[in-house]
Design a protein around this motif. Structure first.
Motif, PDB file in Angstrom:
ATOM      1  N   ILE A   3       0.858  -1.184   0.000  1.00  0.00           N
ATOM      2  CA  ILE A   3       0.000   0.000   0.000  1.00  0.00           C
ATOM      3  C   ILE A   3       0.895   1.235   0.000  1.00  0.00           C
TER       4      ILE A   3
ATOM      5  N   HIS B 238       0.396   5.653   0.118  1.00  0.00           N
ATOM      6  CA  HIS B 238      -0.402   6.868  -0.005  1.00  0.00           C
ATOM      7  C   HIS B 238       0.043   7.646  -1.253  1.00  0.00           C
TER       8      HIS B 238
ATOM      9  N   LYS C 183       3.463   7.041  -3.911  1.00  0.00           N
ATOM     10  CA  LYS C 183       3.238   6.018  -4.938  1.00  0.00           C
ATOM     11  C   LYS C 183       4.418   5.912  -5.909  1.00  0.00           C
TER      12      LYS C 183
ATOM     13  N   THR D 231      -3.923  -2.323  -2.281  1.00  0.00           N
ATOM     14  CA  THR D 231      -5.091  -1.471  -2.460  1.00  0.00           C
ATOM     15  C   THR D 231      -5.153  -1.056  -3.931  1.00  0.00           C
TER      16      THR D 231
ATOM     17  N   THR E   3      -5.407   1.587  -6.181  1.00  0.00           N
ATOM     18  CA  THR E   3      -4.550   2.462  -6.989  1.00  0.00           C
ATOM     19  C   THR E   3      -3.087   2.057  -6.884  1.00  0.00           C
ATOM     20  N   THR E   4      -2.681   1.696  -5.698  1.00  0.00           N
ATOM     21  CA  THR E   4      -1.293   1.231  -5.515  1.00  0.00           C
ATOM     22  C   THR E   4      -1.032   0.012  -6.395  1.00  0.00           C
TER      23      THR E   4
ATOM     24  N   SER F  70      -9.828   0.675  -3.379  1.00  0.00           N
ATOM     25  CA  SER F  70      -8.945   1.781  -3.042  1.00  0.00           C
ATOM     26  C   SER F  70      -9.003   2.025  -1.530  1.00  0.00           C
ATOM     27  N   GLY F  71      -7.902   2.516  -0.977  1.00  0.00           N
ATOM     28  CA  GLY F  71      -7.818   2.696   0.476  1.00  0.00           C
ATOM     29  C   GLY F  71      -9.003   3.455   1.076  1.00  0.00           C
TER      30      GLY F  71
ATOM     31  N   ASP G 203      -7.983  -0.551   2.827  1.00  0.00           N
ATOM     32  CA  ASP G 203      -7.180  -0.787   4.044  1.00  0.00           C
ATOM     33  C   ASP G 203      -7.895  -1.780   4.956  1.00  0.00           C
TER      34      ASP G 203
ATOM     35  N   HIS H  45      -9.639   8.914   5.613  1.00  0.00           N
ATOM     36  CA  HIS H  45      -9.723   7.533   6.108  1.00  0.00           C
ATOM     37  C   HIS H  45      -8.586   7.218   7.079  1.00  0.00           C
TER      38      HIS H  45
ATOM     39  N   VAL I 262      -6.469   3.621   8.339  1.00  0.00           N
ATOM     40  CA  VAL I 262      -5.015   3.418   8.322  1.00  0.00           C
ATOM     41  C   VAL I 262      -4.561   2.960   9.704  1.00  0.00           C
TER      42      VAL I 262
HETATM   43  O1  LIG Z   1      -5.237   5.216   0.719  1.00  0.00           O
HETATM   44  C1  LIG Z   1      -4.523   4.249   0.709  1.00  0.00           C
HETATM   45  C2  LIG Z   1      -4.073   3.645   1.958  1.00  0.00           C
HETATM   46  O2  LIG Z   1      -4.579   4.265   3.109  1.00  0.00           O
HETATM   47  C3  LIG Z   1      -4.073   3.645  -0.550  1.00  0.00           C
HETATM   48  O3  LIG Z   1      -5.143   3.386  -1.392  1.00  0.00           O
HETATM   49  P1  LIG Z   1      -4.913   3.392  -2.959  1.00  0.00           P
HETATM   50  O4  LIG Z   1      -3.789   2.446  -3.242  1.00  0.00           O
HETATM   51  O5  LIG Z   1      -6.172   2.927  -3.580  1.00  0.00           O
HETATM   52  O6  LIG Z   1      -4.563   4.815  -3.317  1.00  0.00           O
END
Ligand SMILES: O=C(CO)COP(=O)(O)O
Length: 123
Positions: free
Chosen positions: A9, A11, A15, A37, A39-40, A58-59, A64, A91, A95
């Motif tokens: 994961i 943020h 990335k 997650t 997008t990652t 997505s997170g 998460d 969120h 986390v």
């Molecule tokens: O927000 C995230 C972890 O808290 C990551 O989510 P994404 O990989 O979907 O951006």
């Protein structure tokens, strides 16, 4: 035999770092089952066409929490989570819940790249 699983994961501000990390350690990562997650996971797949990544939500939309649930059921063996400590997030509680569960279940957890480099070297 099922491979051990790493959850990945990052943020948004981290990335690029995660994509570079995955490229650099593609061979080591290929020996694991990978979940991420949404997008990652997309960024890792774009950076490393050879890696298979199971992409969850997505997170901010529950990704998460999905990974937290997988930790609670014993499906995740290591967490690599590049957190951004300089940006507030809607969120944040998710986390915190995820890192808490990784601690509760004693999962090796890297919250930055320096630690991830060392963890992956031990594998
Ligand atoms: O927000 C995230 C972890 O808290 C990551 O989510 P994404 O990989 O979907 O951006």
């Amino acid at each position: 035999m099922t491979l051990p699983c790493i959850a990945l994961i990052a943020h948004d501000q981290k990335k690029d770092d995660m994509a570079a990390f995955a490229q650099q350690h593609q061979q080591a990562l290929s020996r694991f089952r990978l979940v991420a997650t949404g997008t990652t996971g997309g960024r890792i797949q774009d950076a490393c066409s050879g890696l298979q990544v199971t992409r969850l939500k997505s997170g901010p939309l529950g990704g998460d929490q999905q990974i937290g649930a997988m930790i609670a059921t014993g499906e995740v063996d290591m967490l690599i989570f590049f957190v951004d400590p300089l940006t507030s997030m809607p969120h944040d509680v998710d986390v915190k819940a995820l890192t808490r569960l990784a601690t509760v279940y004693d999962i090796p957890m890297a919250l930055n790249r320096a630690t991830a480099e060392r963890l992956i070297d031990f594998q």
